[in-house]
Write a protein that holds these residues in place. Structure first.
Motif, PDB file in Angstrom:
ATOM      1  N   VAL A  66       0.815  -1.209   0.000  1.00 55.41           N
ATOM      2  CA  VAL A  66       0.000   0.000   0.000  1.00 55.41           C
ATOM      3  C   VAL A  66       0.852   1.263   0.000  1.00 55.41           C
ATOM      4  CG1 VAL A  66      -2.012  -1.126   1.012  1.00 55.41           C
ATOM      5  CG2 VAL A  66      -0.397   0.047   2.504  1.00 55.41           C
ATOM      6  N   ALA A  67       2.082   1.159   0.473  1.00 51.96           N
ATOM      7  CA  ALA A  67       2.985   2.321   0.446  1.00 51.96           C
ATOM      8  C   ALA A  67       3.377   2.673  -0.988  1.00 51.96           C
ATOM      9  CB  ALA A  67       4.228   2.044   1.284  1.00 51.96           C
ATOM     10  N   GLN A  68       3.281   1.722  -1.910  1.00 50.53           N
ATOM     11  CA  GLN A  68       3.644   1.953  -3.309  1.00 50.53           C
ATOM     12  C   GLN A  68       2.657   2.856  -4.023  1.00 50.53           C
ATOM     13  OE1 GLN A  68       4.050  -1.731  -5.436  1.00 50.53           O
ATOM     14  NE2 GLN A  68       5.262  -2.660  -3.810  1.00 50.53           N
ATOM     15  N   GLY A  69       1.431   2.921  -3.537  1.00 44.13           N
ATOM     16  CA  GLY A  69       0.420   3.733  -4.216  1.00 44.13           C
ATOM     17  C   GLY A  69      -0.517   2.859  -5.022  1.00 44.13           C
ATOM     18  N   GLN A  70      -0.421   2.920  -6.323  1.00 38.82           N
ATOM     19  CA  GLN A  70      -1.299   2.136  -7.194  1.00 38.82           C
ATOM     20  C   GLN A  70      -1.059   0.649  -6.964  1.00 38.82           C
ATOM     21  OE1 GLN A  70      -3.639   3.305  -9.287  1.00 38.82           O
ATOM     22  NE2 GLN A  70      -3.197   5.396  -8.650  1.00 38.82           N
ATOM     23  N   VAL A  71      -2.069  -0.005  -6.411  1.00 39.98           N
ATOM     24  CA  VAL A  71      -1.938  -1.413  -6.067  1.00 39.98           C
ATOM     25  C   VAL A  71      -2.792  -2.250  -7.020  1.00 39.98           C
ATOM     26  CG1 VAL A  71      -2.286  -3.119  -4.238  1.00 39.98           C
ATOM     27  CG2 VAL A  71      -1.648  -0.779  -3.647  1.00 39.98           C
ATOM     28  N   PRO A  72      -2.187  -3.213  -7.723  1.00 41.88           N
ATOM     29  CA  PRO A  72      -2.986  -4.105  -8.562  1.00 41.88           C
ATOM     30  C   PRO A  72      -4.016  -4.852  -7.703  1.00 41.88           C
ATOM     31  CG  PRO A  72      -0.638  -4.386  -8.998  1.00 41.88           C
ATOM     32  CD  PRO A  72      -0.757  -3.516  -7.789  1.00 41.88           C
ATOM     33  N   ARG A  73      -5.264  -4.870  -8.171  1.00 44.11           N
ATOM     34  CA  ARG A  73      -6.362  -5.455  -7.384  1.00 44.11           C
ATOM     35  C   ARG A  73      -6.101  -6.900  -6.970  1.00 44.11           C
ATOM     36  NH1 ARG A  73     -10.422  -3.069  -5.526  1.00 44.11           N
ATOM     37  NH2 ARG A  73     -11.363  -1.368  -6.642  1.00 44.11           N
ATOM     38  N   ASP A  74      -5.591  -7.711  -7.885  1.00 45.55           N
ATOM     39  CA  ASP A  74      -5.338  -9.119  -7.555  1.00 45.55           C
ATOM     40  C   ASP A  74      -4.285  -9.247  -6.459  1.00 45.55           C
ATOM     41  OD1 ASP A  74      -7.178  -9.885  -9.426  1.00 45.55           O
ATOM     42  OD2 ASP A  74      -5.704 -10.509 -10.932  1.00 45.55           O
ATOM     43  N   GLU A  75      -3.240  -8.456  -6.583  1.00 42.28           N
ATOM     44  CA  GLU A  75      -2.174  -8.507  -5.587  1.00 42.28           C
ATOM     45  C   GLU A  75      -2.685  -8.036  -4.224  1.00 42.28           C
ATOM     46  OE1 GLU A  75       2.503  -7.158  -5.140  1.00 42.28           O
ATOM     47  OE2 GLU A  75       1.376  -6.551  -6.899  1.00 42.28           O
ATOM     48  N   LEU A  76      -3.496  -6.985  -4.216  1.00 37.47           N
ATOM     49  CA  LEU A  76      -4.093  -6.504  -2.966  1.00 37.47           C
ATOM     50  C   LEU A  76      -4.993  -7.578  -2.365  1.00 37.47           C
ATOM     51  CD1 LEU A  76      -4.603  -4.221  -0.924  1.00 37.47           C
ATOM     52  CD2 LEU A  76      -6.463  -3.435  -2.418  1.00 37.47           C
ATOM     53  N   ALA A  77      -5.838  -8.184  -3.183  1.00 36.40           N
ATOM     54  CA  ALA A  77      -6.763  -9.210  -2.695  1.00 36.40           C
ATOM     55  C   ALA A  77      -6.014 -10.400  -2.100  1.00 36.40           C
ATOM     56  CB  ALA A  77      -7.679  -9.671  -3.828  1.00 36.40           C
ATOM     57  N   ASN A  78      -4.973 -10.848  -2.779  1.00 34.24           N
ATOM     58  CA  ASN A  78      -4.198 -11.991  -2.279  1.00 34.24           C
ATOM     59  C   ASN A  78      -3.483 -11.659  -0.976  1.00 34.24           C
ATOM     60  OD1 ASN A  78      -4.986 -13.552  -4.466  1.00 34.24           O
ATOM     61  ND2 ASN A  78      -3.167 -13.048  -5.665  1.00 34.24           N
ATOM     62  N   THR A  79      -2.919 -10.469  -0.896  1.00 33.79           N
ATOM     63  CA  THR A  79      -2.184 -10.067   0.301  1.00 33.79           C
ATOM     64  C   THR A  79      -3.138  -9.890   1.475  1.00 33.79           C
ATOM     65  OG1 THR A  79      -0.569  -8.976  -1.122  1.00 33.79           O
ATOM     66  CG2 THR A  79      -0.493  -8.430   1.200  1.00 33.79           C
ATOM     67  N   GLY A 121      -6.493  -0.010  -1.988  1.00 31.63           N
ATOM     68  CA  GLY A 121      -5.184   0.021  -1.342  1.00 31.63           C
ATOM     69  C   GLY A 121      -4.736   1.413  -0.938  1.00 31.63           C
ATOM     70  N   ASP A 122      -5.587   2.413  -1.103  1.00 30.00           N
ATOM     71  CA  ASP A 122      -5.240   3.793  -0.735  1.00 30.00           C
ATOM     72  C   ASP A 122      -5.209   3.920   0.783  1.00 30.00           C
ATOM     73  OD1 ASP A 122      -4.939   6.510  -0.351  1.00 30.00           O
ATOM     74  OD2 ASP A 122      -6.844   7.063  -1.300  1.00 30.00           O
ATOM     75  N   GLN A 123      -4.001   3.976   1.337  1.00 29.42           N
ATOM     76  CA  GLN A 123      -3.860   4.008   2.790  1.00 29.42           C
ATOM     77  C   GLN A 123      -4.374   5.306   3.407  1.00 29.42           C
ATOM     78  OE1 GLN A 123       0.213   3.438   3.812  1.00 29.42           O
ATOM     79  NE2 GLN A 123       0.953   5.137   2.577  1.00 29.42           N
ATOM     80  N   THR A 124      -4.476   6.378   2.639  1.00 27.80           N
ATOM     81  CA  THR A 124      -5.009   7.620   3.203  1.00 27.80           C
ATOM     82  C   THR A 124      -6.498   7.500   3.498  1.00 27.80           C
ATOM     83  OG1 THR A 124      -5.438   8.625   1.035  1.00 27.80           O
ATOM     84  CG2 THR A 124      -3.259   9.030   2.027  1.00 27.80           C
ATOM     85  N   ALA A 125      -7.149   6.512   2.896  1.00 30.07           N
ATOM     86  CA  ALA A 125      -8.570   6.284   3.178  1.00 30.07           C
ATOM     87  C   ALA A 125      -8.785   5.916   4.639  1.00 30.07           C
ATOM     88  CB  ALA A 125      -9.121   5.195   2.268  1.00 30.07           C
ATOM     89  N   LEU A 126      -7.776   5.333   5.278  1.00 34.94           N
ATOM     90  CA  LEU A 126      -7.896   4.964   6.686  1.00 34.94           C
ATOM     91  C   LEU A 126      -8.121   6.194   7.555  1.00 34.94           C
ATOM     92  CD1 LEU A 126      -5.011   2.350   6.831  1.00 34.94           C
ATOM     93  CD2 LEU A 126      -7.466   1.864   6.879  1.00 34.94           C
ATOM     94  N   SER A 127      -7.425   7.268   7.264  1.00 29.21           N
ATOM     95  CA  SER A 127      -7.581   8.474   8.073  1.00 29.21           C
ATOM     96  C   SER A 127      -8.800   9.288   7.668  1.00 29.21           C
ATOM     97  CB  SER A 127      -6.319   9.342   8.012  1.00 29.21           C
ATOM     98  OG  SER A 127      -6.064   9.747   6.689  1.00 29.21           O
ATOM     99  N   ARG A 128      -9.261   9.118   6.445  1.00 30.14           N
ATOM    100  CA  ARG A 128     -10.459   9.845   5.997  1.00 30.14           C
ATOM    101  C   ARG A 128     -11.741   9.230   6.536  1.00 30.14           C
ATOM    102  NH1 ARG A 128      -7.932   9.430   0.790  1.00 30.14           N
ATOM    103  NH2 ARG A 128      -9.551   7.923   0.257  1.00 30.14           N
TER     104      ARG A 128
END
Length: 164
Positions: A66-79, A121-128
């Motif tokens: 998630v620190a990378q920014g644009q996260v491929p959906r499949d990779e995010l889902a698997n992780t 994977g947008d980590q800023t969504a956590l604070s919003r």
């Protein structure tokens, strides 16, 4: 009881579970070769400590992803799936006296994972997400995290190597 900051939210995954597990470690890799004068034999294997270590190891790649920014959906889902499995393993291995606190801590992690998945994977969504922030800062979640952390510090020190 203040809200977690944006920087805190960015590291919220580590804060909820990773920080709980920091007490697990016995030092750096270099310390592993040095004899520990307070222990004559290695600590017995503890299934909960092993599950806590595995959970921390599952979270690390997610934080990097998630620190990378644009996260491929499949990779995010698997992780995320790997993190969820590791969290459930931690709940299953939890001793009875802290099981409800471990469940609550894993629930907090799951809520954060839900927000990350919903936002690609947008980590800023956590604070919003003010509802999430308020819930994570509630006494029930903060207290559970503190009790799990204290248990890990008392019972898992030296059993794993999560300390940085």
């Amino acid at each position: 009881m203040g809200l977690i900051s944006r920087a805190g939210a960015s590291a919220a995954l580590v804060a909820m579970i990773g920080a709980v597990l920091l007490g697990c470690g016995g030092g750096s890799v270099a310390d592993a070769d040095a004899p520990d004068p307070t222990r004559r034999a290695p600590a017995p294997a503890n299934p909960f400590c092993a599950a806590a270590q595995a959970n921390l190891e599952a979270i690390r790649p997610l934080n990097g992803l998630v620190a990378q920014g644009q996260v491929p959906r499949d990779e995010l889902a698997n992780t995320v799936a790997a993190v969820r499995r590791a969290g459930q393993d931690m709940v299953f291995a939890a001793p009875d006296d802290i099981r409800s606190d471990v469940e609550r801590t894993v629930q907090a992690l799951d809520m954060q994972l839900d927000v990350l998945v919903e936002n690609g994977g947008d980590q800023t969504a956590l604070s919003r997400d003010t509802d999430l922030v308020n819930r994570l800062n509630s006494p029930e979640f903060v207290g559970a995290g503190e009790r799990v952390r204290a248990y890990v510090e008392r019972n898992c020190t030296g059993a794993t190597s999560t300390r940085r």
